[in-house]
Scaffold this active site. Structure first.
Site, mmCIF file in Angstrom:
data_model
loop_
_atom_site.group_PDB
_atom_site.id
_atom_site.type_symbol
_atom_site.label_atom_id
_atom_site.label_comp_id
_atom_site.label_asym_id
_atom_site.label_seq_id
_atom_site.Cartn_x
_atom_site.Cartn_y
_atom_site.Cartn_z
ATOM 1 N N ARG A 50 0.854 -1.199 0.000
ATOM 2 C CA ARG A 50 0.000 0.000 0.000
ATOM 3 C C ARG A 50 0.887 1.246 0.000
ATOM 4 N NH1 ARG A 50 -1.379 1.620 4.602
ATOM 5 N NH2 ARG A 50 -2.234 -0.340 5.392
ATOM 6 N N TYR A 102 -16.781 17.102 -15.251
ATOM 7 C CA TYR A 102 -17.016 15.664 -15.413
ATOM 8 C C TYR A 102 -18.033 15.195 -14.364
ATOM 9 C CZ TYR A 102 -16.105 10.658 -15.132
ATOM 10 O OH TYR A 102 -16.253 9.301 -15.095
ATOM 11 N N LYS A 199 -8.063 6.882 -19.394
ATOM 12 C CA LYS A 199 -8.388 7.436 -20.712
ATOM 13 C C LYS A 199 -7.125 7.451 -21.595
ATOM 14 C CE LYS A 199 -12.192 7.923 -18.386
ATOM 15 N NZ LYS A 199 -12.612 9.153 -17.741
HETATM 16 C C1 LIG Z 1 -13.072 9.519 -16.470
HETATM 17 C C2 LIG Z 1 -12.782 10.844 -15.919
HETATM 18 C C3 LIG Z 1 -12.565 11.023 -14.546
HETATM 19 C C4 LIG Z 1 -12.681 9.893 -13.551
HETATM 20 O O1 LIG Z 1 -11.716 8.918 -13.735
HETATM 21 P P1 LIG Z 1 -11.916 7.347 -13.395
HETATM 22 O O2 LIG Z 1 -10.620 6.757 -13.798
HETATM 23 O O3 LIG Z 1 -13.080 6.882 -14.201
HETATM 24 O O4 LIG Z 1 -12.194 7.273 -11.933
HETATM 25 C C5 LIG Z 1 -12.264 12.305 -14.106
HETATM 26 N N1 LIG Z 1 -12.191 13.352 -14.959
HETATM 27 C C6 LIG Z 1 -12.395 13.211 -16.274
HETATM 28 C C7 LIG Z 1 -12.319 14.410 -17.156
HETATM 29 C C8 LIG Z 1 -12.708 11.958 -16.798
HETATM 30 O O5 LIG Z 1 -12.951 11.839 -18.108
#
Ligand SMILES: *Cc1c(COP(=O)(O)O)cnc(C)c1O
Length: 383
Positions: A50, A102, A199
């Site tokens: 951790r 978001y 992403k």
């Molecule tokens: C997807 C996303 C998040 C959250 O991320 P996760 O990995 O799904 O927890 C935050 N900000 C933006 C702009 C995103 O597209």
């Protein structure tokens, strides 16, 4: 040597060293929770996963390198990374954030942290004056997203940073949509950069992971404390996959941007399309800022078909064959989504529409396929 490397080289070598044990070129997946000690406290820098894990540490160093920071922290998701930033705050503190945030961030802010006594102000940050107007003596954090999701508004990071510095307020930038290839907020004056590495950074739709990057030792220490104390870390396998993704980030982003431009221009010239939201158009209200703070304009865009209602928009999305109807973005494959019923469903309709997320809005994450196949697909779906 590290400092001298340019971005494309940093994605491959930044913060990395070959594995000291056998010279493995990729960091091994250290799938272990604990580490042998010769005497209590006698270890090689790793006690418990951790707190530290060699695979996660390799990723954290890579993240710091590609964002021009000194410290990187990796989490189990983008939201876990945002959660860690908000834990820097105390009850009574106030946060200023973009109004077309978001959806998951909005939910975390309003449904979790408001309950702990933190107050949030959501303002249209494409006019930076609205940020300064919302500041009071309790303001401790400004949370920027740019380009915003899904309206593709552009926030002037340098200008917001000047305001934040004047009032000694922390500035955090969610850099998920741009990726470090297109935009490096620390260089523009931000204190914290946040990524949903799920992403573009991961880039292959095979991992959920979050990141924070900073260039201040004290801030890094406070965040490492929260990371370890709250424990929302990512595992070694996910760290490995994300590191692998980073190695092609620059090549993917180049193609995402090329394809994004082709698809945006195709839609913009289509007689059945009302409006296309993409920061690369000279007609975009903050195009000059996007041009100044981004290397290119990326593969994210939204559009409204002419005279379409909820049903007509859904019909177009469901007719797509190369684009996949799915949540998320930033992977090599093209995705289409309906913000009002998907990513932004947790925001009340009235709030949603105030920021432009109408029922007929369609969001595209343009992938790295042949652009003509994407255009042909849109052509048959729009009809
Ligand atoms: C997807 C996303 C998040 C959250 O991320 P996760 O990995 O799904 O927890 C935050 N900000 C933006 C702009 C995103 O597209």
């Amino acid at each position: 040597m590290e400092k001298k490397l340019r971005f494309n080289s940093k994605t491959i070598h930044g913060g990395q060293q070959h594995d000291p044990a056998y010279g493995a070129v990729m960091p091994p997946i250290y799938q272990t929770s604990t580490y042998a000690q010769t005497t209590p406290g006698g270890h090689k820098g790793f006690e418990y996963s951790r707190t530290h894990n060699p695979t996660r540490q390799a990723l954290e160093k890579s993240l710091a390198s590609i964002e021009n920071g000194t410290h990187g922290l990796a989490f189990g998701s983008g939201l876990a990374a945002i959660d860690a930033v908000l834990k820097l705050l105390q009850p009574g503190d106030e946060v200023i954030s973009t109004n077309d945030l978001y959806g998951g961030s909005y939910r975390l802010f309003t449904k979790i942290f408001e309950g702990f006594g933190i107050k949030f102000h959501f303002v249209g940050m494409d006019h930076v004056q609205s940020v300064e107007d919302a500041i009071n003596s309790n303001t401790k954090l400004i949370w920027v997203e740019t380009p915003t999701n899904p309206m593709m508004n552009v926030v002037d990071i340098k200008a917001v940073s000047a305001i934040a510095k004047k009032h000694t307020i922390l500035l955090a930038v969610d850099n998920t949509f741009a990726s470090p290839y297109l935009q490096q907020p620390l260089d523009l004056g931000a204190d914290i950069v946040m990524h949903s590495a799920t992403k573009y950074i991961g880039g292959h739709s095979d991992v959920v992971l979050g990141a924070l990057i900073v260039n201040d030792d004290d801030l890094a220490e406070r965040l490492y404390f929260i990371q370890n104390a709250s424990g929302a870390v990512c595992g070694p396998m996910d760290s490995f996959l994300t590191l692998r993704g980073i190695k092609t980030l620059h090549v993917r982003m180049q193609r995402h941007s090329e394809n994004g431009r082709k698809v945006a221009e195709y839609l913009n010239n289509h007689p059945k399309i009302e409006k296309v939201f993409w920061p690369g158009f000279e007609s975009h209200p903050n195009h000059h800022i996007a041009k100044a703070q981004m290397k290119d304009f990326g593969g994210m865009l939204s559009f409204i078909p002419k005279g379409a209602d909820f049903k007509a928009a859904i019909k177009i999305i469901e007719s797509l064959k190369v684009f996949t109807l799915a949540e998320s973005l930033g992977g090599v494959e093209s995705l289409a989504g309906h913000p009002a019923s998907m990513t932004h469903a947790s925001i009340p309709k009235e709030e949603r529409e105030k920021s432009g997320v109408v029922d007929s809005l369609i969001r595209l994450s343009v992938g790295i396929e042949d652009a003509q196949d994407l255009i042909d697909d849109l052509e048959q779906a729009i009809g």
